[in-house]
Write an enzyme that holds these catalytic residues in place. Structure first.
Site, short mmCIF file in Angstrom:
data_model
loop_
_atom_site.label_atom_id
_atom_site.label_comp_id
_atom_site.label_asym_id
_atom_site.label_seq_id
_atom_site.Cartn_x
_atom_site.Cartn_y
_atom_site.Cartn_z
N HIS A 76 -4.02 6.56 -12.62
CA HIS A 76 -3.41 4.95 -12.72
C HIS A 76 -4.64 4.12 -12.17
O HIS A 76 -5.16 4.44 -11.13
CB HIS A 76 -2.04 4.86 -11.67
CG HIS A 76 -0.97 5.48 -12.37
ND1 HIS A 76 0.33 5.38 -12.00
CD2 HIS A 76 -0.72 6.27 -13.65
CE1 HIS A 76 1.16 5.89 -12.62
NE2 HIS A 76 0.54 6.53 -13.66
N TYR A 205 6.55 -2.00 -8.49
CA TYR A 205 7.11 -2.49 -7.10
C TYR A 205 7.90 -3.79 -7.46
O TYR A 205 7.23 -4.90 -7.69
CB TYR A 205 5.85 -2.69 -6.12
CG TYR A 205 5.41 -1.51 -5.81
CD1 TYR A 205 5.99 -0.70 -4.54
CD2 TYR A 205 4.31 -0.82 -6.45
CE1 TYR A 205 5.00 0.44 -4.07
CE2 TYR A 205 3.88 0.28 -6.05
CZ TYR A 205 4.08 1.05 -5.04
OH TYR A 205 3.48 2.16 -4.61
N PRO A 297 7.03 4.54 3.00
CA PRO A 297 6.44 5.02 1.76
C PRO A 297 5.85 4.05 1.02
O PRO A 297 5.32 4.26 -0.16
CB PRO A 297 7.74 5.73 1.17
CG PRO A 297 8.90 5.34 1.72
CD PRO A 297 8.57 4.68 3.33
N LYS A 301 0.98 6.22 1.75
CA LYS A 301 -0.16 6.50 2.57
C LYS A 301 0.04 7.90 3.26
O LYS A 301 -0.86 8.23 3.79
CB LYS A 301 -0.47 5.45 3.50
CG LYS A 301 -1.00 3.92 2.81
CD LYS A 301 -2.20 4.32 2.21
CE LYS A 301 -2.46 3.04 1.09
NZ LYS A 301 -3.92 3.47 0.34
N TYR A 389 -4.79 -0.24 -1.71
CA TYR A 389 -3.91 0.58 -2.32
C TYR A 389 -4.62 1.96 -2.72
O TYR A 389 -4.05 3.09 -2.51
CB TYR A 389 -3.41 -0.10 -3.38
CG TYR A 389 -2.07 0.74 -3.92
CD1 TYR A 389 -0.78 0.50 -3.77
CD2 TYR A 389 -2.25 1.87 -4.81
CE1 TYR A 389 0.32 1.22 -4.01
CE2 TYR A 389 -1.38 2.52 -5.59
CZ TYR A 389 -0.15 1.81 -5.38
OH TYR A 389 0.86 2.74 -5.82
#
Length: 398
Positions: A76, A205, A297, A301, A389
């Site tokens: 991704h 998200y 979550p 991480k 991220y």
């Protein structure tokens, strides 16, 4: 294989961090014994995160278990932020100079590591009962356990506590030698795993007035979805139909139209917390992974921090044996914690940004909308979230 009465390193916990630790030390010629209180099947049944940073990908390649990950994992280069009914893509690859993440289920990763250790005939004891750590503040630590009613005692040079939040290692440290920092969030994640194609090729998200939602995946045919729910909710209250209906309400029109539903193959509610233990070294015993820290979550991480913990720890132990130096073990806790606190900050910030906090009222939602609007329209803001991220480099701040 006969169980040893002495080894160089006892690793407590046969989850991904303990197994990865075992492989890293094996490659350096260091003997290990892994103790796990559950069965191997139970370990593999635990549904966990599936987003790997480049650091974690590199570590799995380093120990020779990355082949299936590269064949089946999904690369991704970005993810979507959904708010006020519209999606906006964060192009991680572009913003970070070519970095990506890999979607590969933790269960699959654990299986790869488990099979690698088994193929090498390295000692792992499952269903180890009453595991206890002794004299870890001396030069001769010892671990005891029982199996099938028989007591065993193993002498060692080091103990690696990879036994999770509820494990024996952290619990064995005297209370005056340890400090714990914790923040509990007033909600949980209701997660559903289904054999349905993902709603989108990357993660979504979603910030909604009804609560947070996440559209994730494990493969091109298996999806993982989450809903923010009150901690008072029970899994039994949520039928599959009720879950899918609520998820639809938190998505944008395009995602709703593309959502494929089906029966859940796993459903659970996980509470969210931020937790850090300081220090992470106690004489000859070291904490790693969930034994030392928990992150919400949001941002995925947890597994990645555990992987970097065991890389730091294995490097320090290898340095001890090969160079007769204690510099690495002396600095283990400090090096880990600098990286951990940066990841904890990001996970806390991302959680605070994306979830609904009714106690903050309408103005709280407006603040979130404004910050999200800034992030997607500011290149520096987008780069900040992208850099965190994909994962900060291991030498960050050293």
């Amino acid at each position: 294989m006969p169980k040893p009465t002495r080894t160089q390193v006892v690793i407590i916990g046969a989850g991904p961090s303990g197994l990865l630790m075992g492989q890293l030390l094996y490659k350096a010629g260091i003997d290990t014994l892994i103790l796990e209180r559950q069965t191997g099947d139970y370990v593999l049944s635990r549904i966990r995160a599936g987003v790997l940073e480049q650091v974690s990908i590199d570590l799995l390649d380093e120990v020779g278990v990355g082949k299936r990950m590269h064949q089946e994992g999904l690369v991704h280069g970005g993810f979507d932020l959904l708010f006020k009914g519209e999606r906006h893509r964060i192009d991680m690859n572009k913003l970070t100079g070519g970095k990506n993440v890999m979607v590969y289920g933790q269960t699959e990763l654990t299986l790869d590591l488990m099979n690698a250790r088994k193929a090498l005939d390295l000692p792992t004891v499952y269903e180890a009962e009453n595991v206890q750590v002794h004299e870890f503040d001396t030069a001769k630590p010892r671990v005891t356990y029982q199996q099938n009613g028989i007591a065993h005692s193993i002498e060692c040079d080091f103990i690696a506590g990879c036994d999770g939040f509820h494990g024996v290692c952290r619990a064995s440290v005297p209370k005056d030698k340890i400090r714990e920092y914790e923040k509990a969030y007033p909600f949980g994640w209701l997660g559903v795993l289904s054999d349905t194609p993902p709603v989108h090729h990357e993660l979504i998200y979603a910030n909604s007035t009804r609560g947070f939602a996440l559209c994730s995946q494990r493969s091109k045919t298996r999806s993982r979805y989450y809903l923010q729910v009150p901690l008072t909710d029970k899994v039994e209250q949520w039928s599959d139909e009720a879950f899918w209906e609520e998820l639809r309400k938190r998505l944008d029109p395009e995602a709703r139209a593309q959502l494929v539903t089906g029966p859940s193959i796993e459903k659970s509610i996980a509470p969210l917390r931020s937790f850090v233990t300081e220090p992470m070294r106690f004489g000859r015993m070291f904490l790693a992974g969930d034994a030392a820290h928990i992150v919400p979550p949001t941002g995925a991480k947890g597994l990645n921090l555990a992987a970097t913990d065991v890389k730091y720890l294995s490097t320090a132990i290898i340095e001890y044996y090969q160079e007769n130096s204690e510099a690495g073990i002396d600095h283990y806790s400090e090096r880990c914690l600098r990286r951990i606190w940066r990841a904890e900050r990001f996970s806390w910030w991302f959680t605070s940004l994306m979830h609904h906090f009714p106690e903050n009222g309408e103005i709280g939602q407006k603040f979130q909308d404004a910050e999200l609007d800034y992030l997607i329209h500011s290149e520096s803001g987008s780069r900040t979230i992208a850099e965190n991220y994909v994962g900060l480099p291991m030498d960050f701040g050293d």
